[in-house]
Design a protein around this motif. Structure first.
Motif, PDB file in Angstrom:
ATOM      1  N   TYR A   1      -0.953   6.481   2.316  1.00 43.43           N
ATOM      2  CA  TYR A   1      -1.846   7.571   1.943  1.00 43.43           C
ATOM      3  C   TYR A   1      -1.910   8.684   2.983  1.00 43.43           C
ATOM      4  CZ  TYR A   1      -3.667   4.857  -1.916  1.00 43.43           C
ATOM      5  OH  TYR A   1      -3.811   4.161  -3.064  1.00 43.43           O
TER       6      TYR A   1
ATOM      7  N   THR B   1     -22.447  -5.413  10.388  1.00 43.28           N
ATOM      8  CA  THR B   1     -22.118  -4.877   9.069  1.00 43.28           C
ATOM      9  C   THR B   1     -23.209  -5.278   8.076  1.00 43.28           C
ATOM     10  OG1 THR B   1     -19.801  -5.160   9.559  1.00 43.28           O
ATOM     11  CG2 THR B   1     -20.372  -4.781   7.271  1.00 43.28           C
TER      12      THR B   1
ATOM     13  N   ALA C   1     -10.988   0.000  -1.185  1.00 38.18           N
ATOM     14  CA  ALA C   1     -10.800  -0.768   0.051  1.00 38.18           C
ATOM     15  C   ALA C   1      -9.432  -0.485   0.685  1.00 38.18           C
ATOM     16  CB  ALA C   1     -10.951  -2.260  -0.231  1.00 38.18           C
ATOM     17  N   GLU C   2      -8.494  -0.023  -0.132  1.00 36.20           N
ATOM     18  CA  GLU C   2      -7.153   0.263   0.393  1.00 36.20           C
ATOM     19  C   GLU C   2      -7.126   1.518   1.234  1.00 36.20           C
ATOM     20  OE1 GLU C   2      -4.067   0.586  -2.509  1.00 36.20           O
ATOM     21  OE2 GLU C   2      -4.487  -1.400  -3.310  1.00 36.20           O
ATOM     22  N   VAL C   3      -7.869   2.525   0.799  1.00 32.80           N
ATOM     23  CA  VAL C   3      -7.729   3.830   1.438  1.00 32.80           C
ATOM     24  C   VAL C   3      -8.705   4.020   2.592  1.00 32.80           C
ATOM     25  CG1 VAL C   3      -6.738   5.022  -0.516  1.00 32.80           C
ATOM     26  CG2 VAL C   3      -9.201   4.865  -0.332  1.00 32.80           C
TER      27      VAL C   3
ATOM     28  N   SER D   1     -17.292  -0.205   6.037  1.00 35.99           N
ATOM     29  CA  SER D   1     -17.306  -1.605   6.462  1.00 35.99           C
ATOM     30  C   SER D   1     -17.774  -2.522   5.335  1.00 35.99           C
ATOM     31  CB  SER D   1     -18.182  -1.774   7.696  1.00 35.99           C
ATOM     32  OG  SER D   1     -19.457  -1.246   7.451  1.00 35.99           O
ATOM     33  N   LEU D   2     -18.686  -2.033   4.499  1.00 38.23           N
ATOM     34  CA  LEU D   2     -19.145  -2.848   3.374  1.00 38.23           C
ATOM     35  C   LEU D   2     -18.086  -2.913   2.277  1.00 38.23           C
ATOM     36  CD1 LEU D   2     -22.858  -1.769   2.823  1.00 38.23           C
ATOM     37  CD2 LEU D   2     -21.973  -3.822   3.924  1.00 38.23           C
ATOM     38  N   ILE D   3     -17.508  -1.755   1.977  1.00 37.71           N
ATOM     39  CA  ILE D   3     -16.564  -1.674   0.878  1.00 37.71           C
ATOM     40  C   ILE D   3     -15.310  -2.492   1.151  1.00 37.71           C
ATOM     41  CG2 ILE D   3     -15.008  -0.038  -0.294  1.00 37.71           C
ATOM     42  CD1 ILE D   3     -17.345   1.950  -0.256  1.00 37.71           C
ATOM     43  N   LYS D   4     -14.945  -2.590   2.436  1.00 37.92           N
ATOM     44  CA  LYS D   4     -13.736  -3.343   2.766  1.00 37.92           C
ATOM     45  C   LYS D   4     -13.941  -4.852   2.722  1.00 37.92           C
ATOM     46  CE  LYS D   4     -11.048  -1.598   6.166  1.00 37.92           C
ATOM     47  NZ  LYS D   4     -10.681  -0.790   7.346  1.00 37.92           N
ATOM     48  N   LYS D   5     -15.203  -5.277   2.762  1.00 40.17           N
ATOM     49  CA  LYS D   5     -15.444  -6.720   2.846  1.00 40.17           C
ATOM     50  C   LYS D   5     -16.098  -7.301   1.606  1.00 40.17           C
ATOM     51  CE  LYS D   5     -14.215  -7.531   7.169  1.00 40.17           C
ATOM     52  NZ  LYS D   5     -13.237  -8.489   7.583  1.00 40.17           N
ATOM     53  N   LEU D   6     -16.927  -6.503   0.943  1.00 41.35           N
ATOM     54  CA  LEU D   6     -17.748  -7.064  -0.123  1.00 41.35           C
ATOM     55  C   LEU D   6     -17.396  -6.462  -1.471  1.00 41.35           C
ATOM     56  CD1 LEU D   6     -21.182  -6.948   1.707  1.00 41.35           C
ATOM     57  CD2 LEU D   6     -19.893  -8.994   1.146  1.00 41.35           C
ATOM     58  N   ASN D   7     -17.395  -7.332  -2.463  1.00 42.93           N
ATOM     59  CA  ASN D   7     -17.093  -6.897  -3.810  1.00 42.93           C
ATOM     60  C   ASN D   7     -18.395  -6.710  -4.575  1.00 42.93           C
ATOM     61  OD1 ASN D   7     -16.034  -6.389  -6.271  1.00 42.93           O
ATOM     62  ND2 ASN D   7     -15.087  -8.385  -6.557  1.00 42.93           N
TER      63      ASN D   7
ATOM     64  N   ILE E   1     -12.891  -5.125  -9.744  1.00 40.30           N
ATOM     65  CA  ILE E   1     -14.109  -4.934  -8.971  1.00 40.30           C
ATOM     66  C   ILE E   1     -15.282  -5.190  -9.915  1.00 40.30           C
ATOM     67  CG2 ILE E   1     -15.461  -3.297  -7.620  1.00 40.30           C
ATOM     68  CD1 ILE E   1     -12.853  -3.874  -6.259  1.00 40.30           C
TER      69      ILE E   1
ATOM     70  N   ALA F   1     -11.624 -11.936  -1.309  1.00 44.91           N
ATOM     71  CA  ALA F   1     -12.956 -11.361  -1.489  1.00 44.91           C
ATOM     72  C   ALA F   1     -13.039 -10.483  -2.729  1.00 44.91           C
ATOM     73  CB  ALA F   1     -13.353 -10.550  -0.256  1.00 44.91           C
ATOM     74  N   GLY F   2     -11.876 -10.113  -3.269  1.00 43.38           N
ATOM     75  CA  GLY F   2     -11.874  -9.312  -4.490  1.00 43.38           C
ATOM     76  C   GLY F   2     -12.014  -7.826  -4.235  1.00 43.38           C
ATOM     77  N   VAL F   3     -11.896  -7.385  -2.985  1.00 45.20           N
ATOM     78  CA  VAL F   3     -11.980  -5.951  -2.730  1.00 45.20           C
ATOM     79  C   VAL F   3     -10.606  -5.306  -2.865  1.00 45.20           C
ATOM     80  CG1 VAL F   3     -14.007  -6.132  -1.255  1.00 45.20           C
ATOM     81  CG2 VAL F   3     -11.764  -6.173  -0.211  1.00 45.20           C
ATOM     82  N   LEU F   4      -9.555  -6.112  -2.863  1.00 45.50           N
ATOM     83  CA  LEU F   4      -8.202  -5.600  -3.083  1.00 45.50           C
ATOM     84  C   LEU F   4      -7.631  -6.258  -4.330  1.00 45.50           C
ATOM     85  CD1 LEU F   4      -6.758  -5.878   0.550  1.00 45.50           C
ATOM     86  CD2 LEU F   4      -7.573  -3.812  -0.587  1.00 45.50           C
TER      87      LEU F   4
ATOM     88  N   TYR G   1       0.846  -1.182   0.000  1.00 46.08           N
ATOM     89  CA  TYR G   1       0.000   0.000   0.000  1.00 46.08           C
ATOM     90  C   TYR G   1       0.882   1.232   0.000  1.00 46.08           C
ATOM     91  CZ  TYR G   1      -3.445  -3.212   2.009  1.00 46.08           C
ATOM     92  OH  TYR G   1      -4.282  -4.251   2.257  1.00 46.08           O
TER      93      TYR G   1
ATOM     94  N   LEU H   1     -12.561   9.963  -0.734  1.00 47.63           N
ATOM     95  CA  LEU H   1     -11.846   8.846  -0.118  1.00 47.63           C
ATOM     96  C   LEU H   1     -10.358   9.141  -0.053  1.00 47.63           C
ATOM     97  CD1 LEU H   1     -13.480   5.779  -1.882  1.00 47.63           C
ATOM     98  CD2 LEU H   1     -13.663   6.364   0.516  1.00 47.63           C
TER      99      LEU H   1
ATOM    100  N   TRP I   1     -11.010   0.385  -7.772  1.00 48.59           N
ATOM    101  CA  TRP I   1     -10.286  -0.775  -7.240  1.00 48.59           C
ATOM    102  C   TRP I   1      -9.444  -0.415  -6.017  1.00 48.59           C
ATOM    103  CZ3 TRP I   1      -4.916  -1.069  -7.095  1.00 48.59           C
ATOM    104  CH2 TRP I   1      -4.234  -0.063  -7.809  1.00 48.59           C
ATOM    105  N   LYS I   2      -9.248   0.867  -5.801  1.00 48.97           N
ATOM    106  CA  LYS I   2      -8.425   1.283  -4.658  1.00 48.97           C
ATOM    107  C   LYS I   2      -9.230   1.589  -3.406  1.00 48.97           C
ATOM    108  CE  LYS I   2      -4.110   3.157  -6.263  1.00 48.97           C
ATOM    109  NZ  LYS I   2      -3.194   4.243  -6.167  1.00 48.97           N
TER     110      LYS I   2
END
Lengths: 273, 264
Positions: free
Chosen positions: A18, A101, B261-263, B99-105, B5, A77-80, A15, B172, B258-259
């Motif tokens: 940021y 959640t 969940a990172e930030v 919380s949703l964005i970090k876990k769910l695609n 994504i 999970a495909g979020v990263l 990462y 974000l 695509w970024k």
């Protein structure tokens, strides 16, 4: 027969830091410098991770906090996206979400089941057809028609687990949330997990409880400092990890003179006092 | 094959996305009215009270003589409320669903779309109030409403959707956007013919009207409600803005989603 549903091939994930440009003022002043700093300062979360999880397998991931377990789950999970290497996943992912959640406190249990189920990738029709089954499993009685803001923590957890458990997951991701509900409901969850064992559901479990890892998983991955430390049979990995952890605790215990029992007691009291 | 994504579509996935939009919309809609005794009245109370305040301030205290000022206010404030609420809530759209964005695609723009549609439906529900004021001032809907209403709604929907994607995404990476948006929106509000009419703007500033993306929209909403027609010139400009914002929003979102969940 041994068909991989999740495969990591030399995966690296880093990462940018940021937080160095939080604030428009800092970004504007000295823009080129900041851009360079941004490129240079990378945090390496995963370093050359390769493993495969086969269809129907129960796979555990263990390691210290910050080792890279959650990043691994995020990639599955495909979020990263990996920085380099390949992540291939075949099948619908159902993460067991952290408490609350995807729920809305003002909506009732039923409405939240539908909301959560659709968030987890099902159609409304599919969720509605399972609604009664889910409600029955959650054992919430008349509370199912009340807004979930009045639910106890355990009741909320039961609702969450029931949704995930009944939505025909193909790949179930569980991030250390097994210790929820009372002992009876935990047993029910474990039974449901055992049911999954025979049903061909692939499971990835991140846990700090070696007992759960040994009981539920076939194989396990131990991530240490962003690298693969060990991968193999869950009993062996759990044993090696527990030994290493015990050694670390002993080492730090000598320095800080805290006996494990006291440490555990402090942990229990932690949030309250 | 890299998993982007939500890149590989299938029939089931599309149905899921459609239902996701539906349940998220439903959630917001229900939450807005649940547990509130006066439900619907609250959603029209805010623009109505603003109308009252401006009426007292300008007509009562400052004695600015404008004919039918209450109707002018109402016909401007209700469409503006839709615009303002959509753009104002945008920066928090993705940050607030961390919380949703970090876990769910799932396609994150569904979050934006469901919120925008919600604000649009509230605007639709407030149309009877505008109609009531029109009746009081002896006006009635014209045939132009048949095409004018859907057309204006489509243009405003595209504009705010594009804007909200840009703001939600950029916030974000740069959390200052949220504060900045609030301030900019205050300027836009007072530089747009909402509490005044376009012909009250001094001659030398008239050419600047098209530079404000909200102005052509609001001018035409008032044209529609007060005079039953749409100005073709302003209609084209607002449609141009709609396409531009939609394109910008889509590009920014596609490049950066695509970024997320990172930030977070």
């Amino acid at each position: 027969m041994r068909e991989p549903v999740i495969s990591f091939d030399q995966v690296y994930k880093s990462y940018p830091m940021y937080h160095h440009i939080r604030g428009i003022k800092n970004l504007m002043f000295n823009f080129p410098h900041n851009l360079k700093a941004l490129r240079r300062q990378q945090f390496e979360a995963l370093n050359n991770i390769s493993f495969e999880v086969y269809r129907g397998e129960k796979f555990g991931i263990v390691g210290y906090n910050g080792a890279g377990k959650s990043t691994t789950l995020g990639l599955i999970a495909g979020v990263l996206k990996p920085s380099s290497g390949r992540v291939v996943v075949r099948g619908r992912i159902s993460p067991l979400l952290a408490l609350g959640t995807g729920f809305h406190p003002e909506l009732n249990g039923r409405e939240n089941i539908v909301l959560n189920g659709v968030l987890l990738g099902l159609t409304r029709r599919e969720v509605l057809s399972k609604l009664d089954e889910i409600i029955e499993f959650a054992e919430l009685g008349e509370f199912i028609d009340r807004p979930i803001r009045i639910y106890s923590t355990g009741m909320m957890a039961r609702l969450g687990f029931s949704v995930v458990a009944h939505l025909d997951p193909e790949i179930l991701l569980i991030d250390e949330v097994l210790g929820v509900g009372d002992i009876r409901f935990q047993q029910k969850c474990l039974n449901k997990m055992a049911e999954f064992r025979n049903s061909g559901v692939t499971m990835v479990l991140v846990s700090h409880s070696m007992a759960s890892v040994v009981e539920i998983c076939d194989r396990a991955l131990w991530i240490q400092d962003h690298h693969v430390k060990m991968i193999g049979e869950s009993t062996k990995v759990a044993e090696a990890y527990a030994e290493a952890a015990a050694a670390d605790i002993a080492a730090s215990g000598k320095r800080k003179k805290i006996r494990p029992v006291e440490a555990a007691a402090a942990k229990v009291r932690g949030p309250l006092f | 094959m890299r998993r982007g994504i939500a890149s590989n579509f299938s029939q089931h996935q599309l149905e899921n996305y459609r239902d996701l939009l539906f349940v998220l919309f439903q959630k917001e809609f229900k939450v807005r009215y649940k547990g509130k005794f006066l439900g619907y009245l609250w959603s029209i109370a805010s623009p109505l009270s603003f109308a009252l305040v401006y009426y007292i301030a300008f007509s009562g205290i400052m004695r600015v003589a404008v004919e039918g000022y209450p109707l002018i206010l109402v016909s401007g404030l209700f469409p503006w409320q839709w615009f303002q609420n959509s753009v104002g809530s945008a920066p928090n759209l993705f940050v607030g669903n961390a919380s949703l964005i970090k876990k769910l695609n799932f396609p994150r723009n569904i979050l934006s779309l469901s919120t925008i549609l919600n604000h649009m439906v509230h605007f639709l529900l407030s149309l009877p109030v505008i109609l009531l004021f029109m009746v009081i001032y002896g006006k009635s809907p014209t045939l132009a409403w048949v095409y004018g209403l859907p057309l204006m709604m489509a243009i405003q929907l595209c504009t705010v959707y594009g804007l909200s994607l840009v703001l939600a995404t950029l916030n974000l990476f740069l959390r200052d956007i949220e504060r900045l948006t609030q301030i900019v929106m205050t300027f836009v509000f007072y530089f747009t013919p909402i509490i005044f009419t376009a012909d009250m703007i001094p001659e030398q500033y008239q050419p600047l009207i098209p530079a404000n993306p909200a102005a052509p929209l609001m001018i035409n909403w008032r044209n529609l409600f007060l005079h039953g027609y749409l100005d073709g010139h302003y209609l084209l400009i607002s449609a141009g803005y709609a396409v531009a914002f939609l394109a910008l929003g889509t590009v920014v979102y596609r490049k950066l989603s695509w970024k997320f969940a990172e930030v977070l």
